[in-house]
Motif scaffolding. Sequence first.
Motif, mmCIF file in Angstrom:
data_model
loop_
_atom_site.group_PDB
_atom_site.id
_atom_site.type_symbol
_atom_site.label_atom_id
_atom_site.label_comp_id
_atom_site.label_asym_id
_atom_site.label_seq_id
_atom_site.Cartn_x
_atom_site.Cartn_y
_atom_site.Cartn_z
ATOM 1 N N VAL A 1 -32.110 10.013 4.428
ATOM 2 C CA VAL A 1 -33.510 9.634 4.287
ATOM 3 C C VAL A 1 -33.668 8.112 4.362
ATOM 4 O O VAL A 1 -32.897 7.360 3.777
ATOM 5 C CB VAL A 1 -34.100 10.171 2.959
ATOM 6 C CG1 VAL A 1 -33.375 9.606 1.747
ATOM 7 C CG2 VAL A 1 -35.598 9.902 2.874
ATOM 8 N N GLY A 2 -34.669 7.667 5.125
ATOM 9 C CA GLY A 2 -34.929 6.249 5.279
ATOM 10 C C GLY A 2 -34.143 5.576 6.373
ATOM 11 O O GLY A 2 -34.410 4.425 6.727
ATOM 12 N N SER A 3 -33.169 6.285 6.945
ATOM 13 C CA SER A 3 -32.353 5.729 8.029
ATOM 14 C C SER A 3 -32.992 6.070 9.375
ATOM 15 O O SER A 3 -34.126 6.552 9.442
ATOM 16 C CB SER A 3 -30.929 6.295 7.969
ATOM 17 O OG SER A 3 -30.934 7.678 8.324
ATOM 18 N N GLY A 4 -32.248 5.856 10.442
ATOM 19 C CA GLY A 4 -32.775 6.139 11.768
ATOM 20 C C GLY A 4 -32.632 7.582 12.203
ATOM 21 O O GLY A 4 -32.885 7.887 13.380
ATOM 22 N N ALA B 1 -43.164 7.872 11.776
ATOM 23 C CA ALA B 1 -43.143 6.415 11.643
ATOM 24 C C ALA B 1 -44.545 5.839 11.459
ATOM 25 O O ALA B 1 -44.699 4.739 10.906
ATOM 26 C CB ALA B 1 -42.466 5.793 12.865
ATOM 27 N N ARG B 2 -45.570 6.563 11.913
ATOM 28 C CA ARG B 2 -46.947 6.077 11.785
ATOM 29 C C ARG B 2 -47.525 6.331 10.392
ATOM 30 O O ARG B 2 -48.601 5.843 10.068
ATOM 31 C CB ARG B 2 -47.839 6.732 12.840
ATOM 32 C CG ARG B 2 -47.501 6.302 14.274
ATOM 33 C CD ARG B 2 -48.583 6.755 15.238
ATOM 34 N NE ARG B 2 -48.631 8.195 15.404
ATOM 35 C CZ ARG B 2 -47.972 8.865 16.335
ATOM 36 N NH1 ARG B 2 -47.191 8.214 17.199
ATOM 37 N NH2 ARG B 2 -48.080 10.177 16.434
ATOM 38 N N MET B 3 -46.803 7.117 9.585
ATOM 39 C CA MET B 3 -47.298 7.439 8.248
ATOM 40 C C MET B 3 -46.873 6.385 7.236
ATOM 41 O O MET B 3 -45.790 5.803 7.340
ATOM 42 C CB MET B 3 -46.764 8.819 7.807
ATOM 43 C CG MET B 3 -47.276 9.967 8.644
ATOM 44 S SD MET B 3 -46.626 11.543 8.052
ATOM 45 C CE MET B 3 -47.575 12.689 9.037
ATOM 46 N N ASP C 1 -43.973 12.288 1.394
ATOM 47 C CA ASP C 1 -44.789 11.342 2.168
ATOM 48 C C ASP C 1 -44.879 11.676 3.651
ATOM 49 O O ASP C 1 -45.797 11.212 4.328
ATOM 50 C CB ASP C 1 -44.216 9.924 2.020
ATOM 51 C CG ASP C 1 -44.208 9.448 0.575
ATOM 52 O OD1 ASP C 1 -45.023 9.967 -0.211
ATOM 53 O OD2 ASP C 1 -43.387 8.580 0.228
ATOM 54 N N ILE C 2 -43.932 12.484 4.165
ATOM 55 C CA ILE C 2 -43.932 12.797 5.603
ATOM 56 C C ILE C 2 -43.925 14.302 5.855
ATOM 57 O O ILE C 2 -44.811 14.829 6.530
ATOM 58 C CB ILE C 2 -42.722 12.134 6.307
ATOM 59 C CG1 ILE C 2 -42.875 10.606 6.267
ATOM 60 C CG2 ILE C 2 -42.604 12.620 7.738
ATOM 61 C CD1 ILE C 2 -41.710 9.846 6.861
ATOM 62 N N LEU D 1 -47.853 16.405 18.187
ATOM 63 C CA LEU D 1 -47.229 15.490 17.240
ATOM 64 C C LEU D 1 -46.028 14.738 17.813
ATOM 65 O O LEU D 1 -45.579 13.752 17.217
ATOM 66 C CB LEU D 1 -46.784 16.255 15.988
ATOM 67 C CG LEU D 1 -47.921 16.851 15.154
ATOM 68 C CD1 LEU D 1 -47.353 17.741 14.055
ATOM 69 C CD2 LEU D 1 -48.781 15.750 14.555
ATOM 70 N N GLY D 2 -45.505 15.218 18.947
ATOM 71 C CA GLY D 2 -44.352 14.523 19.494
ATOM 72 C C GLY D 2 -43.820 15.185 20.748
ATOM 73 O O GLY D 2 -44.254 16.277 21.126
#
Length: 273
Positions: free
Chosen positions: A74-77, A119-121, A131-132, A149-150
């Motif tokens: 989480v939080g990585s790429g 990434a836009r959130m 959060d996502i 969405l993608g």
Amino acid sequence: MGRPIALLTDFGLDDPYVGQMKGVLAARAPESPVIDVSHGVEPFCISQAAFFLAAAMEHFPGDTVFIVVVDPGVGSGRRIIGAEFGGRTVLAPDNGVLELAEDKFRGTAILTDLSEAAARMHSSATFHGRDIFAPIAAEIVGGVSLEELGPKLPLRDMVRTGMNRPHWRTDGVLATVLHKDRFGNLVLNIPDSQNLPERMSISPDLLLSGNDSCCIRRVSCYAELESGVMGLIAGSQGYYELAVNRGAASEMIGLEPGDTLFLEWNGRKPVFL
């Protein structure tokens, strides 16, 4: 009533994390029932989460949206992906957690890369479940398609760990422990469609405790096992499991989810279906 949303995490129930996710869903998707698959996945154990997901999916309504948050990266790429298996949708980090579901629902998976949408959130770096993943699930049950969405993600690009493939050899099979249940039964990554020998042993150099090999029997139910004898049973979740009648196989051989063991044939070769 809206589309069901099913939650699968390693959060446990001591912290407010599951409640916060459910709060987001109640605010954004109030018509959707929220069902807990489990929040007891061992922390960071991707193989166990993959097993829980694959075992659960067919028992839910066909339009369920699953949120899987077992996410050491989480939080990585790492990517966030959406997968469609027929009418079912799974939102998950791209870390191998979809591997067993892909194998079970072979030929039906369609993947979408949701990383740009994520990434836009506005999000914390450590709680993408709240959060996502929960907001994206709310959008989907509200009628937004994954295509909106993608971009599509080729199946070959999905991260895999190899947990869906036991390694067959002429003298046995190297298997991974997917799950240890509360009774101490050990679920292996060997589908119950495989026809295995009646008697086998566990190679001692791959045990995490003890120095002697352990002989096991193929049985059809726990009651067929004598006291102290380990058996290999086609379990209720679609995989073989090691079990001890009124005892704990996990304690007998000291294995946990993610560990491997080698089942040796005792003088005869298996017949593969």
